[in-house]
Design a protein around this motif. Structure first.
Motif, PDB file in Angstrom:
ATOM      1  N   SER A   1       1.119  -1.071  -0.146  1.00  0.00           N
ATOM      2  CA  SER A   1       0.406   0.173  -0.216  1.00  0.00           C
ATOM      3  C   SER A   1       0.957   1.583  -0.027  1.00  0.00           C
ATOM      4  O   SER A   1       0.502   2.596   0.367  1.00  0.00           O
ATOM      5  CB  SER A   1      -1.177  -0.066   0.710  1.00  0.00           C
ATOM      6  OG  SER A   1      -0.384  -0.035   2.237  1.00  0.00           O
TER       7      SER A   1
ATOM      8  N   LYS B   1      -8.431  -3.367   6.045  1.00  0.00           N
ATOM      9  CA  LYS B   1      -8.886  -1.971   5.446  1.00  0.00           C
ATOM     10  C   LYS B   1     -10.175  -2.043   5.018  1.00  0.00           C
ATOM     11  O   LYS B   1     -11.299  -2.270   5.707  1.00  0.00           O
ATOM     12  CB  LYS B   1      -7.579  -2.525   4.468  1.00  0.00           C
ATOM     13  CG  LYS B   1      -8.286  -3.902   3.382  1.00  0.00           C
ATOM     14  CD  LYS B   1      -7.510  -3.967   2.245  1.00  0.00           C
ATOM     15  CE  LYS B   1      -7.477  -6.010   1.606  1.00  0.00           C
ATOM     16  NZ  LYS B   1      -6.903  -6.986   2.740  1.00  0.00           N
TER      17      LYS B   1
ATOM     18  N   TRP C   1     -12.555  -0.144  -2.775  1.00  0.00           N
ATOM     19  CA  TRP C   1     -11.939   0.000  -2.043  1.00  0.00           C
ATOM     20  C   TRP C   1     -11.644   1.701  -1.118  1.00  0.00           C
ATOM     21  O   TRP C   1     -12.077   2.290  -2.193  1.00  0.00           O
ATOM     22  CB  TRP C   1     -10.190   0.119  -1.428  1.00  0.00           C
ATOM     23  CG  TRP C   1      -9.899  -1.745  -2.386  1.00  0.00           C
ATOM     24  CD1 TRP C   1      -9.090  -1.998  -3.536  1.00  0.00           C
ATOM     25  CD2 TRP C   1     -10.015  -2.739  -1.308  1.00  0.00           C
ATOM     26  NE1 TRP C   1      -8.888  -3.308  -3.598  1.00  0.00           N
ATOM     27  CE2 TRP C   1      -9.667  -3.720  -2.350  1.00  0.00           C
ATOM     28  CE3 TRP C   1     -10.535  -3.265  -0.299  1.00  0.00           C
ATOM     29  CZ2 TRP C   1      -9.158  -5.029  -1.910  1.00  0.00           C
ATOM     30  CZ3 TRP C   1     -10.253  -4.526   0.083  1.00  0.00           C
ATOM     31  CH2 TRP C   1     -10.123  -5.335  -0.851  1.00  0.00           C
TER      32      TRP C   1
ATOM     33  N   MET D   1     -10.229   3.969   5.234  1.00  0.00           N
ATOM     34  CA  MET D   1     -10.294   3.404   6.802  1.00  0.00           C
ATOM     35  C   MET D   1     -11.584   3.529   7.714  1.00  0.00           C
ATOM     36  O   MET D   1     -12.377   2.840   8.099  1.00  0.00           O
ATOM     37  CB  MET D   1      -9.403   3.284   7.724  1.00  0.00           C
ATOM     38  CG  MET D   1      -7.996   2.436   7.059  1.00  0.00           C
ATOM     39  SD  MET D   1      -8.220   0.500   7.122  1.00  0.00           S
ATOM     40  CE  MET D   1      -7.980   1.118   9.140  1.00  0.00           C
TER      41      MET D   1
ATOM     42  N   ASP E   1      -4.140  -0.859   3.161  1.00  0.00           N
ATOM     43  CA  ASP E   1      -4.921   0.714   2.585  1.00  0.00           C
ATOM     44  C   ASP E   1      -4.936   1.314   1.012  1.00  0.00           C
ATOM     45  O   ASP E   1      -3.991   1.889   0.624  1.00  0.00           O
ATOM     46  CB  ASP E   1      -4.855   1.794   3.299  1.00  0.00           C
ATOM     47  CG  ASP E   1      -6.238   2.522   3.113  1.00  0.00           C
ATOM     48  OD1 ASP E   1      -7.215   2.233   1.852  1.00  0.00           O
ATOM     49  OD2 ASP E   1      -6.184   4.031   3.113  1.00  0.00           O
TER      50      ASP E   1
ATOM     51  N   ASN F   1      -4.250   7.224   8.739  1.00  0.00           N
ATOM     52  CA  ASN F   1      -4.947   5.966   9.447  1.00  0.00           C
ATOM     53  C   ASN F   1      -4.313   5.085  10.457  1.00  0.00           C
ATOM     54  O   ASN F   1      -4.845   4.937  12.012  1.00  0.00           O
ATOM     55  CB  ASN F   1      -4.520   4.503   8.084  1.00  0.00           C
ATOM     56  CG  ASN F   1      -5.107   4.715   7.082  1.00  0.00           C
ATOM     57  OD1 ASN F   1      -6.130   5.046   6.771  1.00  0.00           O
ATOM     58  ND2 ASN F   1      -4.558   3.716   5.811  1.00  0.00           N
TER      59      ASN F   1
END
Length: 285
Positions: free
Chosen positions: A9, A206, A227, A230, A257, A271
């Motif tokens: 990520s 995630k 996606w 978060m 993520d 995050n």
């Protein structure tokens, strides 16, 4: 509980940039991505052209450099994120030998997807292959981890429990991944952790959201998953972390993520802030 980032990520950063940024932000560790990537025309992405990846073919030779970079930044390494498959025993052995030299006690080994033989036959065959994987794990002291992953042989905690039955949890463990399980295999968080029991070895986090897509020729709406940051996805992280606390889990939690709404450094920093907010709310120190 300690927090790390999986470098899949972090495609825009070099390993040197990654350890510096994560250390400055206050992360506890880094989970290195290890795979031989196909050449690209300079494009950078999560799965191809990822600059924060160590080649699997030279992993053992790269171990001294990886160790130096990580230790100098004061970061731990919870696991090695390999893409090696369970029937690739020579490759698994080399990667486990490298992980052991690095002082890392677990690494991911993929079970893959069913082929033309069908799910049941593939499931049985992968279990046979993991007998040999478990022996290598015992030899090198590096536990083989199976990740719960959508559209794979093992997408749910229940499937994983069936797969690892009879294996020593010191040699074969499971990565709980709620982001993957949202798309396929989700089971109520407290129960999924209970199902995995002593084979729960690691946690990935995630988030994702469902998106509608109009299919005019069929006069219907098709739903797909994307996606998400978060803070914004479907996963209930207060429930997950309170459930982890209830079973006494105090190991590593690694973020991977794949959202792109925020610039990378800002995304990674937020995050960590979010994880601290959640763990604070549920009473995890």
């Amino acid at each position: 509980m300690k927090f790390a980032v999986f470098t899949v990520s972090l495609p825009d950063w070099t390993p040197e940039e990654a350890v510096r940024e994560l250390a400055e932000q206050g992360w506890d560790g880094i989970e290195w991505r290890v795979v031989d990537q196909e050449p690209t025309a300079g494009d950078v992405g999560f799965w191809q052209g990822n600059r924060c990846t160590w080649p699997a073919s030279t992993f053992e030779q790269d171990v001294p450099r990886i160790k130096e970079l990580t230790q100098q930044a004061g970061l731990g390494i919870p696991s090695i994120g390999t893409y090696v498959k369970s029937d690739e025993l020579d490759a698994i052995e080399g990667l486990m030998r490298g992980a052991a030299a690095l002082g890392v006690t677990q690494m991911r080994v993929q079970t893959g997807t069913p082929g033309p033989e069908g799910y049941r036959a593939a499931f049985a065959q992968r279990r046979k292959e993991f007998q040999a994987v478990a022996e290598l794990s015992r030899t090198y002291g590096v536990r083989a981890l199976i990740e719960l992953h959508h559209q794979s042989l093992i997408s749910s905690a229940s499937a994983a429990a069936r797969f690892v039955e009879g294996f020593d949890p010191e040699t074969v463990g499971v990565i709980h991944d709620i982001g993957n399980m949202l798309q396929e295999g989700y089971e109520y968080d407290p129960w999924s952790l209970e199902i995995l029991g002593e084979h729960l070895a690691h946690v990935h986090v995630k988030n994702a959201v469902p998106r509608p897509e109009r299919v005019e020729e069929a006069n219907r709406t098709r739903w797909t998953w994307e996606w998400a940051p978060m803070r914004e996805g479907v996963a209930d992280y207060d429930l997950l972390f309170s459930s982890l606390a209830r079973i006494g889990y105090d190991g590593w939690v690694t973020v991977e993520d794949f959202s792109t709404e925020l610039p990378l450094a800002e995304r990674v920093r937020d995050n960590l802030a979010y994880l601290r907010e959640v763990t604070g709310r549920v009473g995890i120190g």
